[in-house]
Every structure is written in C-alpha cells, then in structure tokens.
Design an enzyme around this catalytic site. Structure first.
Site, PDB file in Angstrom:
ATOM      1  N   GLY A  77       0.814  -1.202   0.000  1.00 22.13           N
ATOM      2  CA  GLY A  77       0.000   0.000   0.000  1.00 22.13           C
ATOM      3  C   GLY A  77       0.846   1.250   0.000  1.00 22.13           C
ATOM      4  N   ASN A  78       0.216   2.371   0.288  1.00 20.07           N
ATOM      5  CA  ASN A  78       0.936   3.645   0.351  1.00 20.07           C
ATOM      6  C   ASN A  78       0.333   4.507   1.452  1.00 20.07           C
ATOM      7  OD1 ASN A  78      -1.296   5.281  -0.896  1.00 20.07           O
ATOM      8  ND2 ASN A  78      -0.826   3.953  -2.653  1.00 20.07           N
TER       9      ASN A  78
END
Length: 413
Positions: A206-207
């Site tokens: 993810g980020n």
C-alpha cells in the site's frame, strides 16, 4: 448571519427541517417563508418551533414592518429549498405574488436555489431556461441529486441532502463558490485514497495516501455545481455527502471503475495514489514465517497506466465526441537526476493529460496532512500555477482552474 429560508411546495419540504436545524445550530438567525402550497406538507408551527421566529407567507401580515421589502434587504443569504419548477419559473420571470417571491426580488445578498421535482420537470426546456436565466443573473442553482423520487421513479430531481445544501450555502457566503456555479450541469469523476495490492489474505502493498485531498476535491466540485462521482480506494476520511461513491481496493479495480465512469464524465481527476506494481501471484493462504524456510521472494508486475489509458480513450473518440478534461496528479520526489518539476513536466508530456497537479512528497509531506502545496501544469501552454494552504483551499484553486480550462481554453484534438 441573517438567513431567509424559503420553502417550496414539494414533498421534499420535510427534509428542509433538518436544513433549518443546521443553520440554527451554527448560530444563524433564520426567518422561514413557506409558500402556501408547502404548508400542505409541513405546517407553520414546525418552522416557528425550529427557527424561534414567527412565520408567515403573506405580504399582509405585519404590514407596518413592510416585510416584503425588509426581509430581502436585511438578509445576508436567501436559500430556497425545495425550489420547485413553479418557484423557479416565478423567480426567473420576476413574479411577486406572495411574501417569498417579493423577498427574492428584494434580495441584496447571495441567493441559493436547491431544486427538487420530477425528472421530466427538471429536464424540460422551460425549466432549464429558467435555471439558466437565474444563474445569468447571479443566483446559485444547485444540481438536484439523482435517486428515488416520489413513487416508483428514479432519476435526477431529488432534493440534495441538507448537509450538501448547508455546505454550499456557507461556501457561497464565504466566497468559495461562484454564484453562477461554474461546473453546473457537469459530471466530474474523482479518484481518491490509496490502492492496496494483496500479497495474501492478510497482507498487502500500500501507500501513505489518506484520501483527504481527493475528498476535498469532491467537496469543491460539488460546491461548484457538479454532479460528482468519487472512486474511493482506501481512505482515512469519510466521503462527503452528496456525491456518488464507488468503492475500489486494487489498481485493477480502479482501472475498471475509472474507464466505466469516464464514459459520461466531463472531467476526470485522478488524484488517487495508484500502486505502480502488484504481486505477480497472490497466495490463497497466509504466507508463513518458519525458522527452516528461506526468505520469500516476491515478484512484482506493472499495473496498467490508468491515466494514460483514459487519455487514449478520450482521444480515440475524436472531435465528434464531447470534450473531456483529464487531470492527473504527480506525487514526486527529486533526486540527483532532476528536481520535482522536471520529472513532473516529463510526466505531463508522457501522460498526455490536460492538467497535472504536482506536489513534493515525503515522510512528513502531503500524505495524511491537512495542508498541501502544489503546482498546476497545463498542456495549454499557460504558466505554472501555484496553490498552497489547507487541502480545502488547494482544492478550490484546482477546481477553479479546471472551470477556466473548460470554459476558456480551446479543446485539444
């Protein structure tokens, strides 16, 4: 602030009680003027109890106070909800047959209409002409919501939710929304948040995107009169009221949703943080960590370039199709090979979008923060535009620039 709240004769009048509550709880002094027809749906006792002020719809009550002149003169804001087809027609043609229409003629401050009616009424040429007339004169006319109407029918014509009307009214008074609502009649699709690419049932790549900027853009576009569709990846903030929400998780899901949404969109804003890569294989079971096992090797593959694909799809339609403006976002960091703007200008050329909003990201910048600083690059050849402040302020600047491009910059083939 002194507000006049006009209530039209539609069944949606019952929802206006919640709008009145929002105004009074925010500390505003509200005078309610219902039409005679609206009192068939909600009685004057309700409006008096909720507003704390006497209620009348006659020019002959309290004549000594000259209410048909005074109320419009003194009002800092006039809101009409629901604005029925009949009320819009009377306002557009300058009729003055009751206290509300007199007040509209005397209003010196901003005026906001929140329409509600059956779809065919809203789409009728007479109603559209009346709406255009009111907007040309400086009134703000919201686009109605789309959904279930009276009876079994569905379509555009629902009264916008009270929270949407309230926020639009406050934005109008504070100068954050144009009186003529520059995106009225436009459909805007916005992606927000960060995609997640699964490794196994419990892990993902993810980020740090929180979705705050995308949500702020959705609010700004909605306040500018647009019909807004939000493609929501993982977000740390709830979506705003009054927008259509399409939930996605992965880049592939976002691609599918974006391509579908683009078909009827005048503007597409790709502000989501989309993963560039995804695992080549996703384990059906949790990847175990065992003492006698070697470290796992995770092979990544590229995700599709959604922004570039949207541009190609738009360009393939050619001049015969409706012009569509596409906005990309670039979260960049500089390095020894170039600075942030150099990478962004190259990305603008490579992607082919109309505008590129560039910000310099880092562990303590942009992601999750309430403020932002961006540079807006344009393929039209305009000078780069800087915008900074809260993400609400930045979003207002971006939506204003989009409105300008739509209305003043020639479409590119």
């Amino acid at each position: 602030m002194r507000i006049v709240l006009g209530v039209g004769g539609g069944i949606a009048a019952y929802k206006v009680a919640s709008l009145l509550r929002l105004f009074t709880e925010a500390g505003h002094n509200v005078t309610v003027i219902p039409t005679e027809a609206s009192t068939r749906f909600v009685g004057t006792a309700t409006w008096e109890a909720l507003s704390g002020n006497p209620v009348s719809n006659s020019v002959f009550d309290d004549v000594h106070q000259v209410n048909h002149v005074r109320l419009g003169h003194e009002a800092d804001l006039v809101v009409v909800a629901p604005a029925t087809a009949d009320l819009l027609a009377k306002a557009a043609t300058g009729q003055a047959g009751d206290l509300l229409t007199n007040t509209l003629l005397m209003a010196h401050g901003p005026v906001l209409f929140a329409p509600a009616m059956h779809t065919e009424m809203w789409q009728h040429a007479a109603t559209r002409a009346n709406v255009d007339t009111l907007r040309t004169r400086g009134a703000a006319v919201l686009e109605p919501a789309t959904g279930r109407l009276t009876g079994a029918d569905s379509g555009p014509g629902r009264l916008p939710e009270p929270e949407v009307i309230f926020e639009a009214a406050m934005a109008l008074v504070e100068g954050q929304a144009d009186y003529q609502l520059p995106l009225a009649g436009r459909t805007v699709t916005i992606s927000a948040g960060g995609t997640r690419e699964p490794l196994d049932p419990v892990r993902f790549l993810g980020n740090r995107s929180s979705g705050k900027q995308g949500v702020a853009l959705a609010v700004a576009a909605r306040n500018a009169g647009a019909t807004v569709r939000l493609l929501a990846a993982h977000m740390e903030v709830p979506p705003p009221a009054g927008v259509e929400v399409v939930a996605v998780e992965t880049a592939l899901q976002l691609r599918e949703a974006a391509l579908a949404a683009a078909a009827d969109s005048d503007v597409v804003i790709m502000s989501a943080a989309v993963a560039d890569f995804r695992p080549a294989a996703v384990s059906d079971t949790k990847i175990k960590k065992r003492d006698d096992s070697a470290d796992p090797i995770i092979t990544l593959v590229r995700n599709p370039d959604i922004l570039h694909e949207l541009v190609e799809l738009r360009n393939a339609v050619g001049p015969a199709g409706r012009y569509q403006l596409i906005v990309g976002f670039a979260a960049e960091t500089g390095d020894s090979q170039g600075d942030v703007l150099a990478y962004a200008e190259a990305k603008l050329e490579r992607k082919g979008c109309d505008l590129l909003v560039v910000n310099h990201v880092g562990s303590d910048k942009v992601f999750g923060q309430d403020t932002n600083s961006v540079v807006i690059l344009s393929r039209s050849g305009s000078e780069p535009q800087e915008a900074s402040g809260t993400k609400t302020e930045v979003s207002t600047a971006i939506i204003s620039r989009i409105s300008f491009e739509l209305n003043h910059v020639s479409p590119r083939a």
